[in-house]
Design a protein around this motif. Structure first.
Motif, PDB file in Angstrom:
ATOM      1  N   GLY A  17       0.822  -1.417  -0.214  1.00 53.33           N
ATOM      2  CA  GLY A  17      -0.161   0.056   0.060  1.00 53.33           C
ATOM      3  C   GLY A  17       0.697   1.108   0.085  1.00 53.33           C
ATOM      4  O   GLY A  17       0.199   2.551  -0.285  1.00 53.33           O
ATOM      5  N   ILE A  18       2.128   1.143   0.360  1.00 59.27           N
ATOM      6  CA  ILE A  18       3.038   2.303   0.316  1.00 59.27           C
ATOM      7  C   ILE A  18       3.795   2.315  -1.049  1.00 59.27           C
ATOM      8  O   ILE A  18       4.361   1.355  -1.335  1.00 59.27           O
ATOM      9  CB  ILE A  18       3.951   2.209   1.467  1.00 59.27           C
ATOM     10  CG1 ILE A  18       3.518   2.269   2.857  1.00 59.27           C
ATOM     11  CG2 ILE A  18       4.946   3.587   1.343  1.00 59.27           C
ATOM     12  CD1 ILE A  18       4.388   2.239   3.973  1.00 59.27           C
ATOM     13  N   PRO A  19       3.696   3.625  -1.871  1.00 63.07           N
ATOM     14  CA  PRO A  19       4.142   3.649  -3.040  1.00 63.07           C
ATOM     15  C   PRO A  19       5.806   3.274  -2.854  1.00 63.07           C
ATOM     16  O   PRO A  19       6.439   3.817  -2.001  1.00 63.07           O
ATOM     17  CB  PRO A  19       3.913   4.983  -3.640  1.00 63.07           C
ATOM     18  CG  PRO A  19       2.537   5.213  -2.958  1.00 63.07           C
ATOM     19  CD  PRO A  19       2.746   4.681  -1.534  1.00 63.07           C
ATOM     20  N   LEU A  20       6.492   2.474  -3.790  1.00 68.69           N
ATOM     21  CA  LEU A  20       7.811   2.109  -3.771  1.00 68.69           C
ATOM     22  C   LEU A  20       8.413   2.341  -5.138  1.00 68.69           C
ATOM     23  O   LEU A  20       7.998   2.169  -6.183  1.00 68.69           O
ATOM     24  CB  LEU A  20       7.951   0.489  -3.413  1.00 68.69           C
ATOM     25  CG  LEU A  20       7.704   0.089  -2.073  1.00 68.69           C
ATOM     26  CD1 LEU A  20       7.206  -1.376  -1.813  1.00 68.69           C
ATOM     27  CD2 LEU A  20       9.124   0.155  -1.057  1.00 68.69           C
ATOM     28  N   LEU A  21       9.516   2.993  -5.057  1.00 69.30           N
ATOM     29  CA  LEU A  21      10.359   3.327  -6.158  1.00 69.30           C
ATOM     30  C   LEU A  21      11.773   2.592  -5.956  1.00 69.30           C
ATOM     31  O   LEU A  21      12.389   3.177  -4.949  1.00 69.30           O
ATOM     32  CB  LEU A  21      10.468   4.993  -6.342  1.00 69.30           C
ATOM     33  CG  LEU A  21      11.467   5.254  -7.380  1.00 69.30           C
ATOM     34  CD1 LEU A  21      10.733   4.898  -8.841  1.00 69.30           C
ATOM     35  CD2 LEU A  21      11.555   6.686  -7.675  1.00 69.30           C
ATOM     36  N   PHE A  22      12.190   1.737  -6.957  1.00 69.51           N
ATOM     37  CA  PHE A  22      13.538   1.353  -6.968  1.00 69.51           C
ATOM     38  C   PHE A  22      14.374   1.866  -7.974  1.00 69.51           C
ATOM     39  O   PHE A  22      14.054   1.783  -9.007  1.00 69.51           O
ATOM     40  CB  PHE A  22      13.486  -0.223  -7.018  1.00 69.51           C
ATOM     41  CG  PHE A  22      12.563  -0.845  -5.990  1.00 69.51           C
ATOM     42  CD1 PHE A  22      13.031  -1.255  -4.525  1.00 69.51           C
ATOM     43  CD2 PHE A  22      11.361  -1.057  -6.224  1.00 69.51           C
ATOM     44  CE1 PHE A  22      12.686  -1.772  -3.676  1.00 69.51           C
ATOM     45  CE2 PHE A  22      10.440  -1.645  -4.827  1.00 69.51           C
ATOM     46  CZ  PHE A  22      11.034  -2.214  -3.775  1.00 69.51           C
ATOM     47  N   ILE A  23      15.528   2.334  -7.462  1.00 68.98           N
ATOM     48  CA  ILE A  23      16.361   2.973  -8.704  1.00 68.98           C
ATOM     49  C   ILE A  23      17.875   2.344  -8.425  1.00 68.98           C
ATOM     50  O   ILE A  23      18.332   1.955  -7.515  1.00 68.98           O
ATOM     51  CB  ILE A  23      16.645   4.532  -8.089  1.00 68.98           C
ATOM     52  CG1 ILE A  23      15.258   5.261  -8.013  1.00 68.98           C
ATOM     53  CG2 ILE A  23      17.442   5.310  -9.224  1.00 68.98           C
ATOM     54  CD1 ILE A  23      15.350   6.545  -7.297  1.00 68.98           C
ATOM     55  N   HIS A  24      18.158   1.889  -9.784  1.00 67.27           N
ATOM     56  CA  HIS A  24      19.388   1.032 -10.073  1.00 67.27           C
ATOM     57  C   HIS A  24      20.219   1.660 -11.218  1.00 67.27           C
ATOM     58  O   HIS A  24      19.716   1.843 -12.128  1.00 67.27           O
ATOM     59  CB  HIS A  24      19.199  -0.266  -9.801  1.00 67.27           C
ATOM     60  CG  HIS A  24      20.161  -1.035  -9.025  1.00 67.27           C
ATOM     61  ND1 HIS A  24      19.808  -1.682  -7.717  1.00 67.27           N
ATOM     62  CD2 HIS A  24      21.522  -1.050  -9.181  1.00 67.27           C
ATOM     63  CE1 HIS A  24      20.896  -2.272  -7.415  1.00 67.27           C
ATOM     64  NE2 HIS A  24      21.920  -2.031  -8.198  1.00 67.27           N
ATOM     65  N   GLY A  25      21.559   1.731 -10.908  1.00 65.39           N
ATOM     66  CA  GLY A  25      22.290   1.918 -12.107  1.00 65.39           C
ATOM     67  C   GLY A  25      22.529   0.647 -12.809  1.00 65.39           C
ATOM     68  O   GLY A  25      22.970  -0.310 -12.340  1.00 65.39           O
ATOM     69  N   ASP A  26      22.743   0.705 -14.158  1.00 66.17           N
ATOM     70  CA  ASP A  26      23.172  -0.562 -14.795  1.00 66.17           C
ATOM     71  C   ASP A  26      24.533  -0.896 -15.010  1.00 66.17           C
ATOM     72  O   ASP A  26      24.865  -2.021 -15.458  1.00 66.17           O
ATOM     73  CB  ASP A  26      22.316  -0.843 -16.210  1.00 66.17           C
ATOM     74  CG  ASP A  26      22.885   0.369 -17.181  1.00 66.17           C
ATOM     75  OD1 ASP A  26      23.640   0.955 -16.959  1.00 66.17           O
ATOM     76  OD2 ASP A  26      22.099   0.353 -18.396  1.00 66.17           O
ATOM     77  N   ALA A  27      25.373   0.025 -14.528  1.00 62.27           N
ATOM     78  CA  ALA A  27      26.809  -0.071 -14.277  1.00 62.27           C
ATOM     79  C   ALA A  27      27.147  -0.404 -12.926  1.00 62.27           C
ATOM     80  O   ALA A  27      28.439  -0.100 -12.892  1.00 62.27           O
ATOM     81  CB  ALA A  27      27.455   1.205 -15.239  1.00 62.27           C
ATOM     82  N   ASP A  28      26.307  -0.619 -12.123  1.00 58.11           N
ATOM     83  CA  ASP A  28      26.635  -0.840 -10.783  1.00 58.11           C
ATOM     84  C   ASP A  28      27.411  -2.182 -10.256  1.00 58.11           C
ATOM     85  O   ASP A  28      26.840  -3.214 -10.654  1.00 58.11           O
ATOM     86  CB  ASP A  28      25.384  -0.632  -9.723  1.00 58.11           C
ATOM     87  CG  ASP A  28      25.688  -0.842  -8.130  1.00 58.11           C
ATOM     88  OD1 ASP A  28      26.774  -1.135  -7.920  1.00 58.11           O
ATOM     89  OD2 ASP A  28      24.884  -0.436  -7.589  1.00 58.11           O
ATOM     90  N   ALA A  29      28.671  -2.290 -10.114  1.00 59.35           N
ATOM     91  CA  ALA A  29      29.595  -3.383 -10.185  1.00 59.35           C
ATOM     92  C   ALA A  29      29.759  -3.847  -8.671  1.00 59.35           C
ATOM     93  O   ALA A  29      30.325  -4.762  -8.326  1.00 59.35           O
ATOM     94  CB  ALA A  29      31.008  -2.912 -10.734  1.00 59.35           C
TER      95      ALA A  29
END
Length: 293
Positions: A231-243
């Motif tokens: 019920g709580i809005p969730l935003l997941f952020i991730h860089g595709d070059a994260d090593a």
């Protein structure tokens, strides 16, 4: 009779040797477990990277207590110029340095009209004690409780931003504690399982998996808490070059999360550098929409 006695004595000596070896191994595993968890996940520093005077917005230095009485330290950033804050962002920083370094990831939110509360877990910066997982999670719950308890903060308009290890701390604190007043949760460069991310960092081979299982606890895993945040809005952020924390770890976390949720991939971004450029606009929009409900 003498031969038989000698044989029995040798067997007793061998048996006691194995027993001592087993006890030593158990003690070694216990020590490695305690040391391994901290060295893999916690790299605190007491160095002062920036001071409140270095920021372009007003900063209040605060001290508060964790659940077990450990003294904790934080900064409360204000929008400035007499502006009324749209909401209050509680920031859970990553595993290294301290808040005076990590504030650079979030001070821009104050410039866009938000209160921003940044704090140090035990053992970091000017906070007391030494870091270990149960204590750090307790500190995270205490930070939320502290902000809710301030009379000059609208506790019904809270926003959470956790980065890397801080994402895991934030999810556990909310899932195991209170989610009261939290309108939205943003998680940057984080993971679902301590064991899985440790195995990934160590190479993810058939040899590292049993070692990680031995050294790393699954206590307070995000996967144990995230289902409680429905019920709580969730935003997941991730860089595709994260090593460091690979994007596959972030996708696992996203897949385990309840709705409503969104996964934002930032092309070319390395670890904890996803919140730059257009991603900032996406975060501001996400927070703004959550506060409209």
């Amino acid at each position: 009779m003498k031969i038989q006695g000698d044989q029995e004595r040798k067997e007793r000596i061998a048996g006691s040797g194995w027993a001592r070896a087993a006890v030593f191994l158990l003690l070694l595993c216990g020590i490695c477990h305690m040391i391994g968890c901290n060295r893999l996940f916690y790299y605190p520093s007491s160095r002062e990277y920036r001071t409140p005077q270095d920021l372009a917005v007003p900063v209040e230095e605060v001290r508060f207590k964790s659940e077990d009485g450990t003294g904790l330290y934080g900064w409360l950033l204000r929008p400035g110029e007499g502006r009324e804050a749209a909401g209050t962002v509680v920031h859970f920083h990553g595993n290294a340095q301290n808040l005076s370094a990590h504030v650079g990831f979030v001070d821009w939110l104050a410039e866009h009209g938000y209160n921003v509360f940044v704090f140090d877990y035990r053992g970091y910066g000017k906070s007391d004690g030494g870091p270990e997982r149960a204590g750090v999670i307790a500190d995270s719950r205490a930070a939320l409780a502290y902000i809710r308890g301030r009379k000059d903060i609208d506790s019904s308009r809270l926003l959470v931003l956790g980065q890397s290890l801080g994402g895991a701390c934030a999810l556990a604190a909310l899932g195991e504690g209170s989610r009261e007043g939290v309108r939205a949760i943003a998680i940057d460069s984080s993971f679902l399982s301590y064991r899985k991310v440790a195995n990934s960092v160590l190479g993810g081979t058939v040899l590292t998996k049993p070692l990680v299982w031995l050294l790393v606890s699954s206590d307070h895993d995000p996967e144990d808490s995230i289902s409680r945040l429905e019920g709580i809005p969730l935003l997941f952020i991730h860089g595709d070059a994260d090593a460091l924390v690979r994007i596959s770890n972030g996708r696992e976390l996203f897949e385990a999360a309840p709705e409503p949720k969104r996964f934002l991939v930032v092309p070319g971004a390395k670890h904890m550098h996803a919140l730059e450029g257009a991603a900032r606009d996406e975060l501001l929009k996400f927070f703004s929409e959550a506060l409209e409900d």
